[in-house]
Motif scaffolding. Sequence first.
Motif, PDB file in Angstrom:
ATOM      1  N   HIS A  79       0.845  -1.180   0.000  1.00  0.00           N
ATOM      2  CA  HIS A  79       0.000   0.000   0.000  1.00  0.00           C
ATOM      3  C   HIS A  79       0.888   1.240   0.000  1.00  0.00           C
ATOM      4  O   HIS A  79       1.749   1.382   0.867  1.00  0.00           O
ATOM      5  CB  HIS A  79      -0.888  -0.026   1.242  1.00  0.00           C
ATOM      6  CG  HIS A  79      -1.829   1.121   1.294  1.00  0.00           C
ATOM      7  ND1 HIS A  79      -1.507   2.293   1.918  1.00  0.00           N
ATOM      8  CD2 HIS A  79      -3.070   1.280   0.787  1.00  0.00           C
ATOM      9  CE1 HIS A  79      -2.520   3.136   1.797  1.00  0.00           C
ATOM     10  NE2 HIS A  79      -3.471   2.538   1.124  1.00  0.00           N
ATOM     11  N   SER A  80       0.698   2.131  -0.978  1.00  0.00           N
ATOM     12  CA  SER A  80       1.489   3.341  -1.081  1.00  0.00           C
ATOM     13  C   SER A  80       0.643   4.551  -0.728  1.00  0.00           C
ATOM     14  O   SER A  80      -0.548   4.580  -0.997  1.00  0.00           O
ATOM     15  CB  SER A  80       2.014   3.533  -2.506  1.00  0.00           C
ATOM     16  OG  SER A  80       2.877   2.491  -2.851  1.00  0.00           O
TER      17      SER A  80
ATOM     18  N   ARG B  98       5.341   3.392   1.800  1.00  0.00           N
ATOM     19  CA  ARG B  98       4.803   2.146   1.252  1.00  0.00           C
ATOM     20  C   ARG B  98       5.010   1.025   2.256  1.00  0.00           C
ATOM     21  O   ARG B  98       6.094   0.881   2.826  1.00  0.00           O
ATOM     22  CB  ARG B  98       5.512   1.821  -0.057  1.00  0.00           C
ATOM     23  CG  ARG B  98       4.894   0.637  -0.762  1.00  0.00           C
ATOM     24  CD  ARG B  98       5.155   0.674  -2.211  1.00  0.00           C
ATOM     25  NE  ARG B  98       4.396  -0.395  -2.847  1.00  0.00           N
ATOM     26  CZ  ARG B  98       4.586  -0.785  -4.063  1.00  0.00           C
ATOM     27  NH1 ARG B  98       5.476  -0.191  -4.819  1.00  0.00           N
ATOM     28  NH2 ARG B  98       3.875  -1.768  -4.570  1.00  0.00           N
ATOM     29  N   THR B  99       3.976   0.241   2.462  1.00  0.00           N
ATOM     30  CA  THR B  99       4.073  -0.956   3.287  1.00  0.00           C
ATOM     31  C   THR B  99       4.496  -2.106   2.384  1.00  0.00           C
ATOM     32  O   THR B  99       3.913  -2.310   1.320  1.00  0.00           O
ATOM     33  CB  THR B  99       2.720  -1.262   3.960  1.00  0.00           C
ATOM     34  OG1 THR B  99       2.371  -0.144   4.785  1.00  0.00           O
ATOM     35  CG2 THR B  99       2.798  -2.526   4.802  1.00  0.00           C
TER      36      THR B  99
ATOM     37  N   THR C 188      11.922  -2.525  -4.288  1.00  0.00           N
ATOM     38  CA  THR C 188      10.751  -1.650  -4.290  1.00  0.00           C
ATOM     39  C   THR C 188      11.046  -0.373  -3.503  1.00  0.00           C
ATOM     40  O   THR C 188      10.666   0.727  -3.917  1.00  0.00           O
ATOM     41  CB  THR C 188       9.533  -2.377  -3.704  1.00  0.00           C
ATOM     42  OG1 THR C 188       9.320  -3.591  -4.429  1.00  0.00           O
ATOM     43  CG2 THR C 188       8.289  -1.515  -3.765  1.00  0.00           C
ATOM     44  N   ALA C 189      11.725  -0.505  -2.383  1.00  0.00           N
ATOM     45  CA  ALA C 189      12.092   0.670  -1.578  1.00  0.00           C
ATOM     46  C   ALA C 189      13.021   1.601  -2.360  1.00  0.00           C
ATOM     47  O   ALA C 189      12.881   2.827  -2.296  1.00  0.00           O
ATOM     48  CB  ALA C 189      12.754   0.219  -0.279  1.00  0.00           C
ATOM     49  N   ARG C 190      13.958   1.031  -3.107  1.00  0.00           N
ATOM     50  CA  ARG C 190      14.850   1.856  -3.938  1.00  0.00           C
ATOM     51  C   ARG C 190      14.056   2.601  -5.001  1.00  0.00           C
ATOM     52  O   ARG C 190      14.275   3.798  -5.232  1.00  0.00           O
ATOM     53  CB  ARG C 190      15.939   1.003  -4.584  1.00  0.00           C
ATOM     54  CG  ARG C 190      17.021   0.559  -3.621  1.00  0.00           C
ATOM     55  CD  ARG C 190      18.206  -0.057  -4.348  1.00  0.00           C
ATOM     56  NE  ARG C 190      17.857  -1.241  -5.110  1.00  0.00           N
ATOM     57  CZ  ARG C 190      17.826  -2.470  -4.615  1.00  0.00           C
ATOM     58  NH1 ARG C 190      18.110  -2.682  -3.333  1.00  0.00           N
ATOM     59  NH2 ARG C 190      17.511  -3.499  -5.378  1.00  0.00           N
ATOM     60  N   ARG C 191      13.118   1.915  -5.660  1.00  0.00           N
ATOM     61  CA  ARG C 191      12.301   2.574  -6.692  1.00  0.00           C
ATOM     62  C   ARG C 191      11.489   3.717  -6.085  1.00  0.00           C
ATOM     63  O   ARG C 191      11.395   4.800  -6.678  1.00  0.00           O
ATOM     64  CB  ARG C 191      11.382   1.566  -7.378  1.00  0.00           C
ATOM     65  CG  ARG C 191      12.096   0.691  -8.393  1.00  0.00           C
ATOM     66  CD  ARG C 191      11.134  -0.100  -9.264  1.00  0.00           C
ATOM     67  NE  ARG C 191      10.268  -1.008  -8.518  1.00  0.00           N
ATOM     68  CZ  ARG C 191      10.603  -2.244  -8.152  1.00  0.00           C
ATOM     69  NH1 ARG C 191      11.791  -2.732  -8.471  1.00  0.00           N
ATOM     70  NH2 ARG C 191       9.752  -3.002  -7.496  1.00  0.00           N
TER      71      ARG C 191
ATOM     72  N   ARG D 190       7.439  -0.805   6.860  1.00  0.00           N
ATOM     73  CA  ARG D 190       6.969   0.405   6.177  1.00  0.00           C
ATOM     74  C   ARG D 190       8.169   1.268   5.836  1.00  0.00           C
ATOM     75  O   ARG D 190       8.996   1.563   6.703  1.00  0.00           O
ATOM     76  CB  ARG D 190       5.994   1.183   7.048  1.00  0.00           C
ATOM     77  CG  ARG D 190       5.408   2.384   6.337  1.00  0.00           C
ATOM     78  CD  ARG D 190       3.901   2.364   6.475  1.00  0.00           C
ATOM     79  NE  ARG D 190       3.270   3.404   5.690  1.00  0.00           N
ATOM     80  CZ  ARG D 190       2.510   3.174   4.636  1.00  0.00           C
ATOM     81  NH1 ARG D 190       2.292   1.937   4.241  1.00  0.00           N
ATOM     82  NH2 ARG D 190       1.958   4.157   3.975  1.00  0.00           N
ATOM     83  N   VAL D 191       8.263   1.657   4.564  1.00  0.00           N
ATOM     84  CA  VAL D 191       9.336   2.526   4.082  1.00  0.00           C
ATOM     85  C   VAL D 191       8.751   3.919   3.901  1.00  0.00           C
ATOM     86  O   VAL D 191       7.671   4.077   3.335  1.00  0.00           O
ATOM     87  CB  VAL D 191       9.909   2.006   2.746  1.00  0.00           C
ATOM     88  CG1 VAL D 191      10.935   2.966   2.184  1.00  0.00           C
ATOM     89  CG2 VAL D 191      10.501   0.618   2.938  1.00  0.00           C
TER      90      VAL D 191
END
Length: 138
Positions: free
Chosen positions: A3-4, A18-19, A29-32, A71-72
């Motif tokens: 979820h963003s 984002r979770t 995904t965190a890097r993107r 979560r990021v």
Amino acid sequence: MPHSTTWARQAGHPGYSRTLSRALSSAATARRLTYTALSCWGLDELADDAALVVSELVANAVQHARRESIRVVVERTGVRSVRVAVADFSRARPVAREVGEGDEGGRGLALVGELAVGWGVDERRWGKVVWAELEAGE
């Protein structure tokens, strides 16, 4: 399902979060997310360092956290600064370790310390948030 969210802070600087599942693949995904946020803010010069930092924070959370999600968060804290953070459900604080030449792991927080102007841990009732602040040059 991840979820963003995007939001505007009171100071007017936006943030992205984002979770993600607590899995090593979540680092990509965190890097993107980090690259997208920094590109939108015109802070591309910080993108590579911030992406590396968020990867290290995710790797730490994957290895040491509990539960199945993290979560990021990527926040713009100033005109030339950002904070990347990873929240997890463990209260165990990360510890920077001394590593030897032959050690294959344990360098993550030292690397974060080199790339960031500061990093720390905010304790929460449910766990913690590990964050790092990065600043662009003038």
